[in-house]
Design a protein around this motif. Structure first.
Motif, PDB file in Angstrom:
ATOM      1  N   ASP A   1       0.848  -1.189   0.000  1.00 36.89           N
ATOM      2  CA  ASP A   1       0.000   0.000   0.000  1.00 36.89           C
ATOM      3  C   ASP A   1       0.887   1.245   0.000  1.00 36.89           C
ATOM      4  N   PRO A   2       0.993   1.932  -1.136  1.00 33.18           N
ATOM      5  CA  PRO A   2       1.895   3.083  -1.213  1.00 33.18           C
ATOM      6  C   PRO A   2       1.576   4.194  -0.223  1.00 33.18           C
ATOM      7  N   MET A   3       0.360   4.252   0.263  1.00 35.28           N
ATOM      8  CA  MET A   3       0.009   5.295   1.225  1.00 35.28           C
ATOM      9  C   MET A   3       0.733   5.084   2.559  1.00 35.28           C
ATOM     10  N   ASN A   4       1.268   3.878   2.784  1.00 38.74           N
ATOM     11  CA  ASN A   4       2.030   3.610   4.010  1.00 38.74           C
ATOM     12  C   ASN A   4       3.501   4.010   3.904  1.00 38.74           C
TER      13      ASN A   4
ATOM     14  N   ARG B   1       5.316   6.177   6.477  1.00 43.13           N
ATOM     15  CA  ARG B   1       5.426   5.605   7.821  1.00 43.13           C
ATOM     16  C   ARG B   1       6.690   4.773   8.007  1.00 43.13           C
TER      17      ARG B   1
ATOM     18  N   THR C   1       6.678  12.750   3.214  1.00 43.23           N
ATOM     19  CA  THR C   1       5.329  13.215   3.530  1.00 43.23           C
ATOM     20  C   THR C   1       4.325  12.317   2.823  1.00 43.23           C
ATOM     21  N   GLU C   2       3.073  12.653   2.972  1.00 47.66           N
ATOM     22  CA  GLU C   2       2.011  11.864   2.362  1.00 47.66           C
ATOM     23  C   GLU C   2       2.231  11.671   0.864  1.00 47.66           C
ATOM     24  N   VAL C   3       1.901  10.482   0.385  1.00 49.38           N
ATOM     25  CA  VAL C   3       1.953  10.181  -1.039  1.00 49.38           C
ATOM     26  C   VAL C   3       0.633  10.655  -1.648  1.00 49.38           C
ATOM     27  N   THR C   4       0.715  11.312  -2.798  1.00 43.81           N
ATOM     28  CA  THR C   4      -0.506  11.772  -3.465  1.00 43.81           C
ATOM     29  C   THR C   4      -0.626  11.100  -4.829  1.00 43.81           C
ATOM     30  N   ARG C   5      -1.854  11.007  -5.301  1.00 48.65           N
ATOM     31  CA  ARG C   5      -2.111  10.434  -6.623  1.00 48.65           C
ATOM     32  C   ARG C   5      -2.318  11.560  -7.623  1.00 48.65           C
TER      33      ARG C   5
ATOM     34  N   LEU D   1       1.841   7.941  -8.591  1.00 48.51           N
ATOM     35  CA  LEU D   1       1.969   8.288  -7.181  1.00 48.51           C
ATOM     36  C   LEU D   1       3.126   9.268  -7.066  1.00 48.51           C
TER      37      LEU D   1
ATOM     38  N   ALA E   1       5.616  11.534  -4.506  1.00 51.89           N
ATOM     39  CA  ALA E   1       6.103  11.628  -3.133  1.00 51.89           C
ATOM     40  C   ALA E   1       7.192  12.676  -3.039  1.00 51.89           C
TER      41      ALA E   1
END
Length: 129
Positions: A23-26, A29, A37-41, A46, A48
């Motif tokens: 899960d790229p959103m992790n 972490r 920082t947060e990954v955005t689409r 994606l 980063a």
């Protein structure tokens, strides 16, 4: 060009480790070398904020084999392929990342391998908690 396999056994079920890593959103972490920082689409890409600047990341499709390979397009436009696997292990799962020297000095390569090991330690701490 030298390659080095950096791995870490994680005392958690394979499926949980794979689901988290895939899960790229992790990424922010646990993968400090890739996402601060947060990954955005942006469409199917994606994006980063990495220590190298803004990067575009494309992951292989989810699969039953634990493959989490991903291409990272650097700010320079160069694309680097990063082999990443989650393997079943008697104690849970093993995460294996292949680091390639790719134009780095020996010192830079050794530093990169240490940073990947720290990322994998951070991943283990999250999943073993």
């Amino acid at each position: 060009m030298e390659s080095r396999h950096v791995s870490r056994v994680i005392r958690a079920p394979f499926s949980e480790v794979y689901d988290f890593v895939a899960d790229p959103m992790n990424l922010p972490r646990w993968a400090a070398g890739l996402a601060r920082t947060e990954v955005t689409r942006r469409g199917d890409a994606l994006v980063a904020d990495s220590p190298m600047g803004e990067v575009v990341v494309r992951f292989v499709s989810r699969n039953d084999f634990g493959v989490v390979d991903h291409d990272v397009t650097l700010p320079s436009g160069e694309t680097v392929n990063n082999p990443l696997r989650v393997l079943a292990h008697p104690d849970g799962a093993e995460v294996l990342f292949t680091v390639r020297q790719l134009g780095m000095t020996d010192e830079e390569f050794a530093r990169d391998c240490r940073l990947v090991a720290k990322d994998l330690d951070r991943l283990a701490a999250l999943l073993e908690a």
